[in-house]
Design a protein around this motif. Structure first.
Motif, short mmCIF file in Angstrom:
data_model
loop_
_atom_site.label_atom_id
_atom_site.label_comp_id
_atom_site.label_asym_id
_atom_site.label_seq_id
_atom_site.Cartn_x
_atom_site.Cartn_y
_atom_site.Cartn_z
N PRO A 124 51.36 -4.91 -30.57
CA PRO A 124 52.37 -3.89 -30.82
C PRO A 124 53.34 -3.78 -29.64
CG PRO A 124 50.16 -2.94 -30.78
CD PRO A 124 50.03 -4.40 -30.55
N LEU A 125 54.55 -3.31 -29.91
CA LEU A 125 55.56 -3.16 -28.87
C LEU A 125 55.24 -2.01 -27.92
CD1 LEU A 125 58.79 -3.74 -30.95
CD2 LEU A 125 57.65 -5.35 -29.42
N ILE A 126 54.64 -0.96 -28.43
CA ILE A 126 54.28 0.17 -27.58
C ILE A 126 52.78 0.38 -27.65
CG2 ILE A 126 56.50 1.33 -27.74
CD1 ILE A 126 55.33 3.14 -29.86
N LYS A 127 52.24 0.99 -26.60
CA LYS A 127 50.79 1.23 -26.55
C LYS A 127 50.39 2.33 -27.51
CE LYS A 127 50.33 -0.13 -21.75
NZ LYS A 127 49.93 0.28 -20.42
N HIS A 128 49.15 2.33 -27.85
CA HIS A 128 48.58 3.38 -28.70
C HIS A 128 48.65 4.70 -27.93
CE1 HIS A 128 45.67 5.71 -30.95
NE2 HIS A 128 45.70 4.78 -31.90
N PRO A 129 49.07 5.80 -28.56
CA PRO A 129 49.22 7.07 -27.85
C PRO A 129 47.93 7.58 -27.20
CG PRO A 129 49.90 7.28 -30.15
CD PRO A 129 49.46 5.88 -29.94
N PHE A 130 46.79 7.21 -27.74
CA PHE A 130 45.51 7.65 -27.17
C PHE A 130 45.35 7.18 -25.73
CE2 PHE A 130 40.99 6.97 -26.30
CZ PHE A 130 40.51 8.25 -26.52
#
Length: 187
Positions: A176-182
């Motif tokens: 994914p382009l951005i990390k998981h919010p967790f």
């Protein structure tokens, strides 16, 4: 069901079964299924000791590192590719199981770990569980689909004598382009 490695009874519904005096009450929508599977090791190791055993085994085999698999993908929830439909070379008429590895690390004798990307476990079958070298004292809980139900597995970490890893065939999904919010740390 199993005590000290000996099968004591079977999963049953409330219907009488010859030779089994009590029901385990495990009837679900599609038949007799477990709801919770709990495994414990009588002489389990603490996590650091289990890691030491892994490194000792790697050294005996002349390897520079051992591999720790911390998370395996769920074959039912695969989105981008269907690995289980691809037959691997094995016994005639048998299809080898392949599980994608979500989180795995090379563990070196000095203690540092390196992330491994894009590997799969092959030939992960029930017979492999005869080759457990050691297990941890501390259990981990996993919830996973099993037929039509979700089953909770409470199991220790396990050190196997030999497991095969391979690079996946076909297209590898991009991260994914951005990390998981967790995993974001709030400042």
């Amino acid at each position: 069901l199993v005590e000290n490695g000996i099968l004591k009874t079977l999963l049953t519904s409330r219907n009488p079964v010859r030779g089994i005096l009590k029901s385990t009450g495990n009837y679900r929508i599609s038949g007799v299924l477990p709801s919770n599977l709990m495994v414990s090791a009588q002489n389990g190791f603490a996590s650091p000791e289990l890691k030491d055993e892994l490194l000792k085994l790697a050294k005996q085999r002349g390897k520079e590192y051992g591999i720790v698999v911390r998370r395996i993908g769920n074959p039912i929830l695969r989105i981008s590719r269907d690995i289980t439909s691809a037959a691997l070379i094995g016994a005639p008429g048998q299809e080898a199981r392949v599980e994608s590895v979500i989180l795995a690390f090379k563990v070196f004798p000095d203690g540092h770990e390196e992330l491994i990307r894009n590997v799969e476990l092959t030939d992960m079958s029930i017979s492999l569980f005869k080759e457990i070298v050691a297990a941890s004292k501390e259990p981990t809980v996993y919830n996973a689909p099993f037929r039509t139900q979700v089953v909770s597995f409470v199991v220790p970490s396990m050190l196997f004598e030999d497991i095969s890893l391979k690079k996946p065939s076909g297209e590898i999904p991009k991260p994914p382009l951005i990390k998981h919010p967790f995993f974001y740390k709030q400042k």
